[in-house]
Motif scaffolding. Structure first.
Motif: not given
Length: 341
Positions: A115, A119-120, A123, A273-275, A292, A294-295
């Motif tokens: 994740s 996410t990285s 972002a 974008t990291m969130q 897709t 994400t964290t």
């Protein structure tokens, strides 16, 4: 012949103290009686101190609502996440203290690592496109348009930010639907091949990037329009007189002068974008597969679906530390290319 003992043992006088005594007013010299303050001076000082206290109190009163909001909705949840990450809690039974076991489990959890990588990647793509398109549009508008046209473009690009990310994601999920979406409908009218926007790995990633960039583009656009509008006119005119081309003026003059705005836009964009949560949750649910995932979506599912609030808090703490490190690296590297006039 030895000097008298009283001269040998006598302490040396301080010349600074002697000069200060000589230069002080007669009423303020050490050893001299202090000049009493007049009644008017006393009343004036008291009124000034009361006015200063009232202004200080008024300032605290005006700041208090914003401070309460920051403490309740930002600082308190961060501290609670740090504390809750040390416990095992399912919101039903009593919390059980487990120490650093949650953080130790993170090191062996492939879902957390995946994740963070997803996410990285999202972002980086979103921030690069957002900054590049925002700067390019700002250059076009600032050079070729009047003030009225600039204001119209500002309103048009900023309008998507007024809507919530969840509502925009719902609309976009219908538009990019593989079977009955508007995008594929018009592609079929043009006799072009239809695209699996949300059912393929590449299509889902591209769709989320496009939606996120479209919604946040107005923010960077307004930042760069304001930065370009505040450039010193004398410097630009001097460059034109010297025969500098438009490309050379951009790379040598404009870009260094707006580098603080570039740093701010990239830092804020990367933190946001990291969130990323709304677009993957509404449009793809983290799929297809986990392309897709994400964290923040992992934190949500771990806490509210699996009822592992302690473990989810530990994941959020790791994300916070990652953001802190990324921001620190950005500001450290920016010392070499950011120009503060």
């Amino acid at each position: 012949m030895k000097p008298p003992r009283r001269w040998v043992d006598a302490p040396m006088s301080n010349p600074v103290r002697i000069l200060s005594r000589a230069s002080a007013p007669p009423g303020e010299r050490p050893g001299s009686p202090t000049r009493p303050l007049a009644d008017g001076d006393i009343l004036r000082r008291r009124s000034q101190s009361r006015r200063a206290r009232r202004e200080t109190f008024f300032g605290y009163v005006m700041v208090a609502p914003a401070l309460v909001v920051v403490v309740v909705f930002t600082i308190a949840p961060i501290l609670a996440s740090f504390v809750l990450g040390l416990f095992k809690w399912d919101a039903i039974s009593s919390p059980q203290f487990v120490g650093l076991d949650n953080f130790d489990a993170l090191l062996h959890d492939k879902a957390v690592t995946h994740s963070l990588l997803v996410t990285s990647g999202l972002a980086v793509m979103i921030v690069v496109l957002q900054v590049a398109l925002g700067l390019g549009l700002a250059l076009l508008v600032a050079q070729r348009a009047s003030k009225i046209v600039q204001n119209l473009f500002r309103a048009a690009f900023f309008l998507p930010m007024l809507a919530s990310a969840a509502s925009i994601s719902i609309v976009m999920s219908y538009m990019f639907n593989d079977q009955f979406g508007v995008i594929n409908y018009y592609l079929d009218l043009l006799h072009l091949p239809q695209v699996s926007w949300l059912s393929s790995t590449g299509g889902a990633t591209a769709t989320i990037v496009l939606v996120a960039v479209w919604q946040q583009l107005g923010f960077t656009f307004i930042l760069f329009v304001a930065a370009l509008g505040s450039l010193p006119v004398d410097v630009l005119e001097a460059a034109q007189i010297d025969g500098a081309t438009s490309a050379r003026m951009f790379w040598r003059i404009k870009l260094p002068l707006i580098s603080p705005t570039l740093l701010f836009a990239s830092t804020v964009g990367l933190i946001n974008t990291m969130q990323l949560f709304d677009q993957p949750y509404v449009m793809t649910k983290g799929g297809p597969g986990d392309s897709t995932y994400t964290t923040v979506l992992l934190v949500y599912q771990t806490a509210f679906q699996n009822l592992q609030f302690g473990y989810a808090s530990a994941i959020s703490v790791v994300l916070f530390v990652v953001l802190l490190v990324i921001t620190a690296v950005q500001f450290t590297v920016s010392r070499k290319w950011v120009f503060y006039s």
